[in-house]
Design a protein around this motif. Sequence first.
Motif, PDB file in Angstrom:
ATOM      1  N   UNK A 132      43.716  77.048  57.760  1.00 54.15           N
ATOM      2  CA  UNK A 132      44.156  78.625  57.356  1.00 54.15           C
ATOM      3  C   UNK A 132      44.554  79.977  58.570  1.00 54.15           C
ATOM      4  N   UNK A 133      44.361  79.637  59.875  1.00 54.73           N
ATOM      5  CA  UNK A 133      44.436  80.103  60.932  1.00 54.73           C
ATOM      6  C   UNK A 133      46.137  79.776  61.493  1.00 54.73           C
ATOM      7  N   UNK A 134      46.210  78.550  61.234  1.00 52.72           N
ATOM      8  CA  UNK A 134      47.372  78.235  61.263  1.00 52.72           C
ATOM      9  C   UNK A 134      48.672  79.240  60.935  1.00 52.72           C
ATOM     10  N   UNK A 135      49.398  79.204  61.276  1.00 51.34           N
ATOM     11  CA  UNK A 135      50.712  79.790  60.888  1.00 51.34           C
ATOM     12  C   UNK A 135      51.493  79.282  59.892  1.00 51.34           C
ATOM     13  N   UNK A 136      51.944  79.716  59.625  1.00 51.20           N
ATOM     14  CA  UNK A 136      53.021  78.643  58.468  1.00 51.20           C
ATOM     15  C   UNK A 136      54.237  77.331  58.742  1.00 51.20           C
ATOM     16  N   UNK A 137      54.879  78.410  59.661  1.00 51.40           N
ATOM     17  CA  UNK A 137      55.076  77.366  60.126  1.00 51.40           C
ATOM     18  C   UNK A 137      54.705  76.234  61.279  1.00 51.40           C
ATOM     19  N   UNK A 138      53.185  76.402  61.546  1.00 49.25           N
ATOM     20  CA  UNK A 138      52.739  75.828  62.260  1.00 49.25           C
ATOM     21  C   UNK A 138      52.600  74.526  61.041  1.00 49.25           C
ATOM     22  N   UNK A 139      52.069  74.840  60.106  1.00 48.02           N
ATOM     23  CA  UNK A 139      51.623  74.107  58.912  1.00 48.02           C
ATOM     24  C   UNK A 139      52.662  73.206  58.311  1.00 48.02           C
ATOM     25  N   UNK A 140      54.280  73.898  57.987  1.00 51.12           N
ATOM     26  CA  UNK A 140      55.355  73.217  57.878  1.00 51.12           C
ATOM     27  C   UNK A 140      55.199  72.332  58.762  1.00 51.12           C
ATOM     28  N   UNK A 141      55.312  72.092  60.941  1.00 50.92           N
ATOM     29  CA  UNK A 141      55.512  71.433  61.761  1.00 50.92           C
ATOM     30  C   UNK A 141      54.470  69.832  61.645  1.00 50.92           C
ATOM     31  N   UNK A 142      53.711  70.509  60.559  1.00 51.28           N
ATOM     32  CA  UNK A 142      52.397  68.692  60.636  1.00 51.28           C
ATOM     33  C   UNK A 142      53.266  67.648  59.688  1.00 51.28           C
TER      34      UNK A 142
END
Length: 387
Positions: free
Chosen positions: A118-128
């Motif tokens: 949950x601490x990851x940003x929205x962009x970091x989650x999308x990059x996964x």
Amino acid sequence: MTDTFLTMAYAIAAGSIGFALVMALTKSGQRGDRSLFFCLALIALLAHVLGQLVIVSGAYRLAPHLVGADLAIKMVLGPAVFFFARALVSTTSRRFGGFDWLVLLGPVLVLVAMLPFASLSADQKLALADPATRNPDHYRIALYTCTASLVIFLTFTGCYLILALRLQMRHRRRMMDAFANIERKSLDWLRTILFVFAGAWTFFAIKQILWMTGTSIPVLNIALAFTETLAIAAFAYLGVHQPALPSDRAAKAEAPIRRPILTEQRMTRTAAKLLGALEADKLYADSDLSLQKLSDVTGVTKNHISETLSQHVGVNFFDFVNSHRADEAKRLLSETDLNTLEVALEVGFNSRSTFNAAFKKHVGTPPSQYRAKARSGRSRDVENAVT
């Protein structure tokens, strides 16, 4: 193409749940707690299905900060089905309280496990989602979250499904002690749905394990989606159309308290009286025959009948009556030209399927095979008499 099939499957599931919710909210005749917990189970399934729709349709890109929220929602699926099953089989109105609050344990554990993700940003989650853009450290966090959630989900959901299955089996035995026909009372459909849910959610776990290893099998994903959709649609339909079970007062009256209060001699006389009533009056032909009705006819209390059957005869009420139905069915199959359904209805069964199952249990062969053997034997007897 795979995403299209998945979206279609979960859209059908969502529609089925929505329709069932409307039917449940407008249906009368069910006890309040049963309707309430059925609606809550449908809402939990709907939340799960909508979460899957967001994933397979790609809509998660519009709100990437919510990615992973469906993991917490999945934790309430097993408990929701269990609470509905408990309300359905209970003879008294059930309220939520006490140890029931343990239902929150699963979602809380998942939320705790998800804190790093949950601490990851929205962009970091999308990059996964793309191997070319994902950060290895962030990917390890996602794997940790998925693994922890998967273990919690399987353990938590499995326990509640097992508890629900035990409730259904106990309820079925109680119905067999009190009624001669139980197909509309035994909730066997719920047992089947529980097994299908268990299988579907196990497939979900397998799919997640494969995803963690970098493997994706489109056929498995589609099979999972449509299996789950069929199970959800069946649960929604059968839950809405489940007839009202025996009322609280009737259910208590039909559930005798078994205590060893009769002597062997007394049970022998009682057994003879019960046999006489069934054979002389053909009570077995009454499709609605119950322990209460047999007690009214014979003048023997329900407790005494139940104790005699279990301790002296060695069967429950259901098998006691159906054994006599099977004996009469043998005669009709041998001596008449009635078809199988007509024989079933004549001896007190409500359907061909229940008749076939009971006949095979008590006789050892299906009705059709028994008739063929009986007629073959009679033909040989005639030939021998002629020669």
